[in-house]
Write an enzyme that holds these catalytic residues in place. Structure first.
Site, PDB file in Angstrom:
ATOM      1  N   LEU A  37      -0.979  59.541 -16.200  1.00 29.76           N
ATOM      2  CA  LEU A  37      -1.316  58.621 -17.272  1.00 29.76           C
ATOM      3  C   LEU A  37      -0.588  57.298 -17.021  1.00 29.76           C
ATOM      4  O   LEU A  37       0.592  57.295 -16.661  1.00 29.76           O
ATOM      5  CB  LEU A  37      -0.874  59.175 -18.635  1.00 29.76           C
ATOM      6  CG  LEU A  37      -1.905  59.880 -19.517  1.00 29.76           C
ATOM      7  CD1 LEU A  37      -1.259  60.338 -20.809  1.00 29.76           C
ATOM      8  CD2 LEU A  37      -3.110  59.008 -19.813  1.00 29.76           C
ATOM      9  N   ASP A  38      -1.276  56.173 -17.218  1.00 27.81           N
ATOM     10  CA  ASP A  38      -0.638  54.873 -17.064  1.00 27.81           C
ATOM     11  C   ASP A  38       0.530  54.745 -18.037  1.00 27.81           C
ATOM     12  O   ASP A  38       0.509  55.336 -19.129  1.00 27.81           O
ATOM     13  CB  ASP A  38      -1.636  53.748 -17.335  1.00 27.81           C
ATOM     14  CG  ASP A  38      -2.704  53.638 -16.256  1.00 27.81           C
ATOM     15  OD1 ASP A  38      -2.432  54.048 -15.112  1.00 27.81           O
ATOM     16  OD2 ASP A  38      -3.808  53.154 -16.566  1.00 27.81           O
ATOM     17  N   PRO A  39       1.550  53.955 -17.686  1.00 31.36           N
ATOM     18  CA  PRO A  39       2.707  53.794 -18.576  1.00 31.36           C
ATOM     19  C   PRO A  39       2.347  53.373 -19.996  1.00 31.36           C
ATOM     20  O   PRO A  39       2.935  53.866 -20.964  1.00 31.36           O
ATOM     21  CB  PRO A  39       3.535  52.714 -17.868  1.00 31.36           C
ATOM     22  CG  PRO A  39       3.201  52.882 -16.422  1.00 31.36           C
ATOM     23  CD  PRO A  39       1.748  53.269 -16.398  1.00 31.36           C
ATOM     24  N   ARG A 174      -9.738  52.159 -17.589  1.00 29.25           N
ATOM     25  CA  ARG A 174      -9.558  50.715 -17.373  1.00 29.25           C
ATOM     26  C   ARG A 174     -10.740  50.115 -16.618  1.00 29.25           C
ATOM     27  O   ARG A 174     -11.165  48.990 -16.884  1.00 29.25           O
ATOM     28  CB  ARG A 174      -8.265  50.460 -16.586  1.00 29.25           C
ATOM     29  CG  ARG A 174      -7.006  50.525 -17.425  1.00 29.25           C
ATOM     30  CD  ARG A 174      -5.813  50.119 -16.597  1.00 29.25           C
ATOM     31  NE  ARG A 174      -5.425  51.117 -15.616  1.00 29.25           N
ATOM     32  CZ  ARG A 174      -4.910  50.847 -14.420  1.00 29.25           C
ATOM     33  NH1 ARG A 174      -4.761  49.587 -14.036  1.00 29.25           N
ATOM     34  NH2 ARG A 174      -4.558  51.823 -13.611  1.00 29.25           N
TER      35      ARG A 174
END
Length: 295
Positions: A37-39, A174
């Protein structure tokens, strides 16, 4: 300790940071995560504990997200963490236009991952190459979007749409935000992302770090058993004597015809003990149960 943790990842931490924190809290070295998971993103991050790290590859692949997409803006990272490349008010954009454009993103689609992502090209992470200013060709991926549902629409100079997305592994939300902006000719970027489902785990059942730490202090923390996390796989139960041979690495002759060949199976010993993962295959015209992961 053997099993899984359904972690509710907070914003601001990488998946690797979360693994390190779980190691510290549980005082164990063997910890891994299933699905980065992205930050900036929050939500379900499956964590494997102990020997369960060997089982991550067998978890379900379906994922689900709630995403907010802001239109009229493009950024270097395809989310609000990056630098703004372009910004142009699009107050005349309608929900009907966005709804029509979103239909292009359902089903099996081709997707170019964001330049700032963990995918490796030429042996290096894309985000490392992007930070170094290197321009490389990013390979196109085939991904599957099972369903997109519109949850909310907020008009304005830079309108936002909230969507629920169910998709297969490898999908970048995204990239959907970026590409939606391209289709609409407005620009688009991801404003917020919550993963609500991953690998069979639901956000309603997840634990925050605070809840995990409290359970550890109270002595009440129990990992999710592998059998629960892997219940989507067919199961085979072996008699005790045969099970012991299988655990020693022997290929067991069997006459099972109702299960698929060369697909992972949960293997149990009579009495209910989970032994690991095996698969059926033909060896010299005979069907045999082959050990793959023995726990």
């Amino acid at each position: 300790m053997l099993g899984f943790l359904n972690l509710d990842k907070p914003a601001g931490l990488t998946s690797h940071d979360c693994v390190a924190q779980v190691r510290r809290l549980l005082q164990m070295k063997r910890v891994g995560h299933g699905g980065t998971l992205d930050p900036a993103a929050t939500g379900v991050l499956p964590i494997a504990l102990g020997k369960a790290t060997r089982l991550l590859q067998f978890l379900q692949t379906k994922k689900a997200y709630q995403a907010s997409i802001r239109l009229g803006i493009t950024t270097t990272t395809d989310d609000l963490e990056g630098d703004i490349i372009s910004s142009q008010p699009v107050s005349d954009l309608s929900l009907e236009q966005v709804t029509t454009a979103l239909k292009q993103f359902q089903g099996k689609i081709e997707q170019i991952p964001p330049r700032y992502s963990a995918i490796q090209v030429q042996g290096k992470r894309l985000y490392d190459l992007a930070r170094a200013g290197e321009d490389v060709e990013i390979p196109v991926r085939s991904v599957e979007i099972f369903h997109i549902e519109i949850l909310d629409w907020r008009p304005g100079d830079f309108p936002e749409i909230d969507v629920a997305i169910a998709c297969g592994t490898g999908t970048y939300i995204r990239a959907i935000a970026r590409d939606l902006g391209i289709v609409l000719q407005t620009g688009g970027t991801l404003a917020k992302l919550i993963r609500t489902h991953s690998s069979g785990f639901e956000i309603a059942d997840s634990l925050t770090f605070e809840q995990l730490e409290a359970q550890i202090q109270q002595g009440s923390f129990q990992p999710i058993p592998p059998t629960q996390a892997l219940q989507h796989l067919p199961a085979v139960t072996l008699p005790f004597a045969i099970a012991q041979k299988w655990c020693q690495g022997q290929k067991i002759a069997c006459d099972i015809t109702s299960l698929p060949s060369n697909s992972p199976l949960r293997i149990y010993q009579e009495g209910g003990d989970f032994l690991g993962i095996g698969y059926l295959t033909m060896i010299n015209t005979q069907t045999k149960l082959v050990p793959q992961i023995v726990l």
